[in-house]
Design a protein around this motif. Structure first.
Motif, PDB file in Angstrom:
ATOM      1  N   THR A 115       0.799  -1.223   0.000  1.00  0.00           N
ATOM      2  CA  THR A 115       0.000   0.000   0.000  1.00  0.00           C
ATOM      3  C   THR A 115       0.836   1.279   0.000  1.00  0.00           C
ATOM      4  O   THR A 115       0.422   2.287  -0.578  1.00  0.00           O
ATOM      5  CB  THR A 115      -0.941   0.021   1.220  1.00  0.00           C
ATOM      6  OG1 THR A 115      -0.159  -0.171   2.413  1.00  0.00           O
ATOM      7  CG2 THR A 115      -1.979  -1.086   1.123  1.00  0.00           C
ATOM      8  N   GLY A 116       2.002   1.252   0.650  1.00  0.00           N
ATOM      9  CA  GLY A 116       2.841   2.453   0.673  1.00  0.00           C
ATOM     10  C   GLY A 116       3.260   2.875  -0.723  1.00  0.00           C
ATOM     11  O   GLY A 116       3.138   4.047  -1.097  1.00  0.00           O
TER      12      GLY A 116
ATOM     13  N   ASP B 219       0.101   3.977  -2.706  1.00  0.00           N
ATOM     14  CA  ASP B 219      -0.371   5.315  -2.336  1.00  0.00           C
ATOM     15  C   ASP B 219       0.530   6.402  -2.907  1.00  0.00           C
ATOM     16  O   ASP B 219       0.068   7.432  -3.396  1.00  0.00           O
ATOM     17  CB  ASP B 219      -0.427   5.455  -0.808  1.00  0.00           C
ATOM     18  CG  ASP B 219      -1.540   4.626  -0.192  1.00  0.00           C
ATOM     19  OD1 ASP B 219      -2.414   4.150  -0.934  1.00  0.00           O
ATOM     20  OD2 ASP B 219      -1.510   4.442   1.043  1.00  0.00           O
ATOM     21  N   THR B 220       1.830   6.176  -2.835  1.00  0.00           N
ATOM     22  CA  THR B 220       2.795   7.181  -3.279  1.00  0.00           C
ATOM     23  C   THR B 220       2.754   7.383  -4.792  1.00  0.00           C
ATOM     24  O   THR B 220       3.022   8.493  -5.277  1.00  0.00           O
ATOM     25  CB  THR B 220       4.215   6.781  -2.846  1.00  0.00           C
ATOM     26  OG1 THR B 220       4.226   6.509  -1.448  1.00  0.00           O
ATOM     27  CG2 THR B 220       5.213   7.886  -3.129  1.00  0.00           C
TER      28      THR B 220
ATOM     29  N   LYS C  73       6.668  14.867   7.656  1.00  0.00           N
ATOM     30  CA  LYS C  73       5.565  14.337   8.452  1.00  0.00           C
ATOM     31  C   LYS C  73       4.647  15.476   8.909  1.00  0.00           C
ATOM     32  O   LYS C  73       3.415  15.366   8.847  1.00  0.00           O
ATOM     33  CB  LYS C  73       6.105  13.584   9.653  1.00  0.00           C
ATOM     34  CG  LYS C  73       5.037  13.071  10.624  1.00  0.00           C
ATOM     35  CD  LYS C  73       5.688  12.337  11.784  1.00  0.00           C
ATOM     36  CE  LYS C  73       4.677  12.014  12.867  1.00  0.00           C
ATOM     37  NZ  LYS C  73       3.593  11.132  12.392  1.00  0.00           N
TER      38      LYS C  73
END
Length: 279
Positions: free
Chosen positions: A211-212, A215-216, A272
């Protein structure tokens, strides 16, 4: 300010279809005329309720429309808006949904006779094109930038701003220069980065993608030719944004290479914090 009697949408895809659906969901009972070259796509838009009628002829589609949306790729907008201005009734308002504004607004503002042009850009949508993915709530709480110039008709601007607010958008007014610089940084440059990132791993490495990575790189799934047009039209600002990104990425590379993990941590924390501010 009375509502439009008839709305014409040139290009009934994701954005154009969502405009039609948003109007109907909010009780608009006037005509919504879809204009396009592909009859089967227009029939699909009719079945989905995004439009109430359709035509492949611009002159017929805009003849009685007092609010007209040009929802085409950026390299076609000026030509189509100029055509529309020849056939639309006096006092009608044309707006576009293009991702770049400088060249489009300069070519059209104050140059369409008794038909008024106002540049706009809804920052909404996804990487999936077509009216199949249109939604009546696509613009709710999404930013729409309106880019009036000194020669922009004041009443025409008010009509466009009111339309976008009526379909739930948050309207921001800014200059074309500020718009193009800003979207280069928050949209156009990230798309280039996502595309390069998606294309970098080997086929074997991609089998481990989760998923990372998905998503990116999500936006890399959009139409490549469409994005070539956008980046070409805004190339100066995209290049400047890429230079700034590459400089920052180089700082991260140097911190890692030199074992300066405090510096690396500062960059990661800064990212972040910025990501968290988006909500």
């Amino acid at each position: 300010m009375k509502p439009p009697a008839a709305v014409a949408i040139l290009g009934v895809g994701l954005i154009g279809g969502s405009i039609g659906l948003a109007l109907r969901a909010r009780g608009f009972t006037g005509r919504i005329i879809g204009i396009g070259r592909n009859r089967s796509r227009l029939r699909k838009a009719l079945r989905l309720g995004a439009i109430t009628e359709s035509t492949t002829r611009i002159e017929r589609g805009v003849a009685q429309a007092d609010l007209i949306f040009v929802c085409t790729p950026v390299d076609c907008i000026v030509e189509y808006a100029q055509q529309i201005s020849q056939y639309a009734p006096s006092g009608a308002v044309i707006t576009d949904v293009g991702s770049t504004k400088g060249s489009i607004v300069a070519a059209l503002t104050g140059k369409t006779g008794d038909v008024h042009f106002v540049g706009s850009h809804p920052l909404a949508g996804n990487e999936k094109p077509g009216v199949d993915h249109a939604a009546s709530d696509l613009f709710v709480n999404r930013t729409v930038v309106v880019t009036p110039e000194r020669k922009t008709n004041v009443e025409a601007k008010k009509r466009i701003v009111k339309f976008w607010k009526d379909v739930g958008a948050v309207v921001v007014s800014m200059s074309t220069k500020e718009h193009d610089r800003s979207v280069a940084m928050i949209s156009h440059m990230p798309h280039a980065v996502a595309a390069v990132l998606a294309a970098t791993p080997t086929a074997g490495q991609l089998k481990l993608a989760a998923t990372g990575f998905a998503d990116t790189t999500r936006i890399a799934g959009a139409d490549a030719e469409l994005w070539v047009q956008i980046m070409r039209d805004n190339s100066v600002e995209v290049l400047q944004s890429l230079e700034q990104f590459i400089d920052n990425l180089e700082q991260v590379r140097c911190a890692l290479e030199q074992g300066d993990y405090r510096k690396l941590s500062r960059y990661l924390k800064r990212g972040k914090q910025a990501r968290g501010s988006l909500g």
